[in-house]
Design an enzyme around this catalytic site. Structure first.
Site, PDB file in Angstrom:
ATOM      1  N   TYR A  25       2.534  -1.186  -5.272  1.00 20.23           N
ATOM      2  CA  TYR A  25       3.720  -1.512  -4.705  1.00 20.23           C
ATOM      3  C   TYR A  25       4.320  -0.117  -3.970  1.00 20.23           C
ATOM      4  O   TYR A  25       4.765   0.743  -4.155  1.00 20.23           O
ATOM      5  CB  TYR A  25       4.999  -2.056  -5.531  1.00 20.23           C
ATOM      6  CG  TYR A  25       6.057  -2.484  -3.922  1.00 20.23           C
ATOM      7  CD1 TYR A  25       6.566  -3.394  -3.792  1.00 20.23           C
ATOM      8  CD2 TYR A  25       7.123  -1.658  -4.717  1.00 20.23           C
ATOM      9  CE1 TYR A  25       7.045  -4.042  -3.068  1.00 20.23           C
ATOM     10  CE2 TYR A  25       8.360  -1.857  -3.350  1.00 20.23           C
ATOM     11  CZ  TYR A  25       8.364  -2.995  -3.084  1.00 20.23           C
ATOM     12  OH  TYR A  25       9.375  -3.698  -2.387  1.00 20.23           O
ATOM     13  N   GLY A  26       2.806   0.487  -3.572  1.00 20.80           N
ATOM     14  CA  GLY A  26       2.897   2.064  -2.780  1.00 20.80           C
ATOM     15  C   GLY A  26       2.865   1.422  -1.420  1.00 20.80           C
ATOM     16  O   GLY A  26       3.206   1.101  -1.091  1.00 20.80           O
ATOM     17  N   GLN A  28       0.909   0.728   1.373  1.00 19.99           N
ATOM     18  CA  GLN A  28       0.360  -0.415   1.948  1.00 19.99           C
ATOM     19  C   GLN A  28       0.692  -1.420   1.182  1.00 19.99           C
ATOM     20  O   GLN A  28       1.952  -2.594   1.646  1.00 19.99           O
ATOM     21  CB  GLN A  28      -0.475  -0.388   1.774  1.00 19.99           C
ATOM     22  CG  GLN A  28      -1.395   0.298   2.890  1.00 19.99           C
ATOM     23  CD  GLN A  28      -1.964   0.261   4.835  1.00 19.99           C
ATOM     24  OE1 GLN A  28      -1.586  -1.071   4.396  1.00 19.99           O
ATOM     25  NE2 GLN A  28      -1.790   0.879   5.855  1.00 19.99           N
ATOM     26  N   HIS A 108      -9.519  -1.340   2.276  1.00 17.27           N
ATOM     27  CA  HIS A 108     -10.666  -0.747   2.593  1.00 17.27           C
ATOM     28  C   HIS A 108     -11.886  -1.256   1.255  1.00 17.27           C
ATOM     29  O   HIS A 108     -11.210  -2.105   0.048  1.00 17.27           O
ATOM     30  CB  HIS A 108      -9.947   0.614   1.892  1.00 17.27           C
ATOM     31  CG  HIS A 108     -11.389   1.674   2.073  1.00 17.27           C
ATOM     32  ND1 HIS A 108     -12.040   2.074   3.568  1.00 17.27           N
ATOM     33  CD2 HIS A 108     -11.457   2.383   1.981  1.00 17.27           C
ATOM     34  CE1 HIS A 108     -12.550   2.963   2.716  1.00 17.27           C
ATOM     35  NE2 HIS A 108     -12.447   3.390   1.730  1.00 17.27           N
ATOM     36  N   GLU A 227       1.445  27.864  17.164  1.00 16.80           N
ATOM     37  CA  GLU A 227      -0.670  27.231  18.089  1.00 16.80           C
ATOM     38  C   GLU A 227      -1.128  26.130  17.859  1.00 16.80           C
ATOM     39  O   GLU A 227      -1.688  26.028  18.570  1.00 16.80           O
ATOM     40  CB  GLU A 227      -0.375  29.187  18.470  1.00 16.80           C
ATOM     41  CG  GLU A 227       0.624  29.946  19.601  1.00 16.80           C
ATOM     42  CD  GLU A 227       1.345  28.744  20.905  1.00 16.80           C
ATOM     43  OE1 GLU A 227       0.407  27.961  21.081  1.00 16.80           O
ATOM     44  OE2 GLU A 227       2.080  29.075  21.136  1.00 16.80           O
ATOM     45  N   GLU A 231       2.181  22.438  17.360  1.00 14.42           N
ATOM     46  CA  GLU A 231       1.928  21.601  18.877  1.00 14.42           C
ATOM     47  C   GLU A 231       0.851  20.945  18.579  1.00 14.42           C
ATOM     48  O   GLU A 231       0.490  20.105  19.143  1.00 14.42           O
ATOM     49  CB  GLU A 231       2.035  22.610  19.705  1.00 14.42           C
ATOM     50  CG  GLU A 231       2.967  24.208  20.201  1.00 14.42           C
ATOM     51  CD  GLU A 231       2.418  24.575  20.739  1.00 14.42           C
ATOM     52  OE1 GLU A 231       1.755  24.267  22.151  1.00 14.42           O
ATOM     53  OE2 GLU A 231       3.494  25.710  21.617  1.00 14.42           O
ATOM     54  N   SER A 252      -0.859  21.885  30.840  1.00 14.79           N
ATOM     55  CA  SER A 252      -1.790  23.131  32.326  1.00 14.79           C
ATOM     56  C   SER A 252      -3.226  22.741  32.706  1.00 14.79           C
ATOM     57  O   SER A 252      -3.646  22.633  31.667  1.00 14.79           O
ATOM     58  CB  SER A 252      -1.445  24.410  32.255  1.00 14.79           C
ATOM     59  OG  SER A 252      -2.212  25.076  31.224  1.00 14.79           O
TER      60      SER A 252
END
Length: 346
Positions: A25-26, A28, A108, A227, A231, A252
């Site tokens: 019960y973690g 996922q 998985h 930087e 961001e 930009s």
């Protein structure tokens, strides 16, 4: 092109009258258990008695059992404990109760693909792998939408393994977004490669290398952090929303030109050759063998690397700066390191 499935392809009748056990019960596990329960599926949860996870599941109104009890009671057993403990849990507590007609499920494929777990031939073995953290799987379900997922069938003893897996995906909410068909081999190898070369290993090392380059050149660590790390979320969000083209449209022209001309100098042929080597190690089973041995020997190397990484300069600076940004969502789930050092300085 891989086959895709949507709600029209799912039918909850394939889970009608069947009990699903969620083992673990973690992150996922809680999402799977709650989403299936809310979809009308009979769900039990397996946890260690008295643990916070056991109590959390009980408080959510779920029936909680020990793993042997859950495995015995269930028709479908979804294993959601961490990869490195799955085989031990399966062999000790689940295997004795894998009787004919049951379904063993995973999110998985590691332990099936690398042959750490072998289910009886008269049982189905399938996978539903949501492509999002558990909290997001739950959040989007409650909003009436879902996250995409992968579906795979390893054993089809019943002749209805795919239909039953898609019913599970429907109850989880994933068919709303779409489920893509794959194999245990493809999911496991591509997932490990993505984690190591791009999403975790590649991104982490790129961030640290950029940060260290600026700091070594005399720039303030705080500036380097903003930087090269802070961001990054803006860029990733743009890519997720509309691909690389939308990100390049949004930044930009200077940034876009630098992308085209300098990016290939960072990820160059030497980098690509190393990526191919990493993929080869995954495909051959060398990485799996290394990781399995690391866990068997007490995880000393892994824990040492974890501790060293937590005390790197980029992490120390980040903890201080994040303490100044209360708008950032704090990670409160069990096991997630907190910014305790930064909080203490406030």
């Amino acid at each position: 092109m891989s086959k895709r499935y949507y709600e029209i392809d799912g039918n909850l009748d394939f889970l009608k009258g069947r009990t699903v056990a969620i083992v673990g019960y973690g992150s996922q596990g809680h999402a799977h258990a709650l989403n299936l329960r809310d979809s009308g599926v009979n769900v039990v949860v397996s946890e260690a008695p008295g643990t916070p996870a056991w109590l959390k599941a009980e408080s959510a109104g779920l029936k909680v059992l020990t793993t042997p009890e859950a495995a015995k009671a269930a028709d479908v057993i979804m294993i959601l404990v961490p990869d490195h403990v799955q085989a031990a849990v399966y062999n000790a507590d689940i295997a004795p109760h894998m009787t004919k007609g049951k379904t063993l499920m995973f999110a998985h494929g590691f332990n099936i693909h690398f042959k750490q777990i072998a289910a009886p031939a008269d049982c189905d073995v399938t996978m539903i792998a949501p492509k999002a953290p558990g909290h997001r799987v739950r959040e989007l379900f409650t909003e009436g939408v879902g996250v995409p997922a992968l579906v795979a069938v390893h054993q089809n003893a019943s002749g209805q393994a795919l239909e039953r897996a898609l019913a599970y995906a429907m109850a989880l909410g994933c068919l709303k977004a779409g489920v893509i068909e794959t194999t245990f081999k493809e999911e496991t190898e591509s997932d490990l490669f993505g984690e190591q070369a791009v999403l975790c290993g590649g991104a982490s090392e790129l961030i640290k290398a950029g940060f260290d380059t600026l700091v070594e050149a005399g720039y303030a660590p705080e500036i380097a952090y903003f930087e090269c790390l802070h961001e990054l979320k803006l860029i990733v969000d743009l890519i997720q929303e509309g691909g690389l083209a939308y990100m390049r449209f949004s930044v930009s022209d200077t940034a876009e030109y630098g992308d085209y001309t300098r990016g290939p100098r960072i990820v160059n042929e030497q980098t690509r050759a190393e990526m191919r080597k990493i993929l080869s190690e995954i495909q051959s089973g060398a990485f799996a063998k290394e990781w399995i041995e690391e866990n068997k020997s007490g995880r000393k190397n892994f824990l040492a690397m974890r501790e060293a990484a937590r005390h790197s300069q980029v992490e120390e600076v980040g903890r201080e700066l994040r303490a100044m940004m209360p708008f950032l969502k704090k990670k409160k789930e069990a096991g997630v390191p907190q910014d305790t050092e930064a909080a203490a300085k406030k």
